[in-house]
Design a protein around this motif. Structure first.
Motif, PDB file in Angstrom:
ATOM      1  N   LYS A  96     -60.520  12.435   9.729  1.00  0.00           N
ATOM      2  CA  LYS A  96     -59.484  11.854   9.374  1.00  0.00           C
ATOM      3  C   LYS A  96     -58.146  12.750   9.230  1.00  0.00           C
ATOM      4  O   LYS A  96     -56.989  12.192   9.156  1.00  0.00           O
ATOM      5  N   ASP A 102     -62.954   2.012   8.055  1.00  0.00           N
ATOM      6  CA  ASP A 102     -61.598   2.577   7.736  1.00  0.00           C
ATOM      7  C   ASP A 102     -60.626   1.708   8.434  1.00  0.00           C
ATOM      8  O   ASP A 102     -60.790   0.548   8.693  1.00  0.00           O
ATOM      9  N   GLU A 103     -59.192   1.911   8.375  1.00  0.00           N
ATOM     10  CA  GLU A 103     -58.050   1.234   8.841  1.00  0.00           C
ATOM     11  C   GLU A 103     -58.327   0.817  10.390  1.00  0.00           C
ATOM     12  O   GLU A 103     -57.890  -0.362  10.588  1.00  0.00           O
ATOM     13  N   PHE A 155     -65.810  12.509   6.967  1.00  0.00           N
ATOM     14  CA  PHE A 155     -64.569  11.614   6.992  1.00  0.00           C
ATOM     15  C   PHE A 155     -63.352  12.338   6.739  1.00  0.00           C
ATOM     16  O   PHE A 155     -62.393  12.229   7.392  1.00  0.00           O
ATOM     17  N   LYS A 172     -63.871  -1.086   2.489  1.00  0.00           N
ATOM     18  CA  LYS A 172     -62.734  -0.432   3.286  1.00  0.00           C
ATOM     19  C   LYS A 172     -62.183   0.519   2.343  1.00  0.00           C
ATOM     20  O   LYS A 172     -61.903   0.551   1.293  1.00  0.00           O
ATOM     21  N   TRP A 197     -68.010   4.352   8.323  1.00  0.00           N
ATOM     22  CA  TRP A 197     -68.372   5.601   7.656  1.00  0.00           C
ATOM     23  C   TRP A 197     -69.555   5.436   6.571  1.00  0.00           C
ATOM     24  O   TRP A 197     -69.192   4.373   5.940  1.00  0.00           O
ATOM     25  N   SER A 212     -49.755   5.757   6.540  1.00  0.00           N
ATOM     26  CA  SER A 212     -50.917   6.219   6.994  1.00  0.00           C
ATOM     27  C   SER A 212     -50.833   7.153   7.952  1.00  0.00           C
ATOM     28  O   SER A 212     -49.902   7.384   9.053  1.00  0.00           O
TER      29      SER A 212
END
Length: 149
Positions: A77, A43-44, A73, A98, A49, A115
């Motif tokens: 998130k 992820d960022e 996830f 990604k 994951w 985001s």
């Protein structure tokens, strides 16, 4: 970084499994007639994951989905219906994928994607909010939001 696909999430994508485009499968090379494969994605923030890419082995409807690991996830998130996910492959790092999650907001009459989990800006930094990318992945506009001082 090569964009493999972007998608605005549906209720089913968020509540059950993520339906992905058929051409997405070519990146995973399912071998010997296998109908599923584990895929590691960052992820960022760099967290890894593991999702299971699955395709039905029978019937005419062979739409690929990300199943196992996807709901975890989504919950961890805070992903919502209407969020935009972008799935990328790092062409410089072998088989590194990604995932980027963005949420739409409206500012000054224009829509922007941001985001939902940004790093907290310090007094020396600003958070950048971007409008959707064009077909080449290039950002059309961006807006810096400075922290209160």
């Amino acid at each position: 970084m090569t964009i493999l696909f972007s998608k605005v999430l549906t209720n089913t994508d968020v509540q059950k499994r993520l339906a992905v485009p058929n051409n997405f499968l070519k990146h995973f090379e399912l071998e010997n007639g296998n109908c599923s494969k584990s895929v590691e994605v960052k992820d960022e923030k760099g967290s890894t994951w593991t999702f299971r890419c699955y395709v039905r082995s029978d019937g005419a409807y062979k739409k690929p989905v990300l199943s196992s690991g996807w709901r975890q996830f989504v919950v961890n998130k805070g992903v919502h219906q209407g969020d935009l996910i972008t799935f990328c492959k790092d062409v410089e790092a072998e088989a590194t994928y990604k995932i980027i999650v963005q949420r739409k907001i409206k500012l000054l009459g224009k829509e922007f994607w941001y985001s939902p989990e940004p790093e907290q800006p310090t007094d020396a930094t600003a958070q950048v909010i971007q409008s959707p990318a064009d077909a080449t992945g290039e950002v059309i506009q961006s807006l810096a939001v400075l922290p209160d001082v």
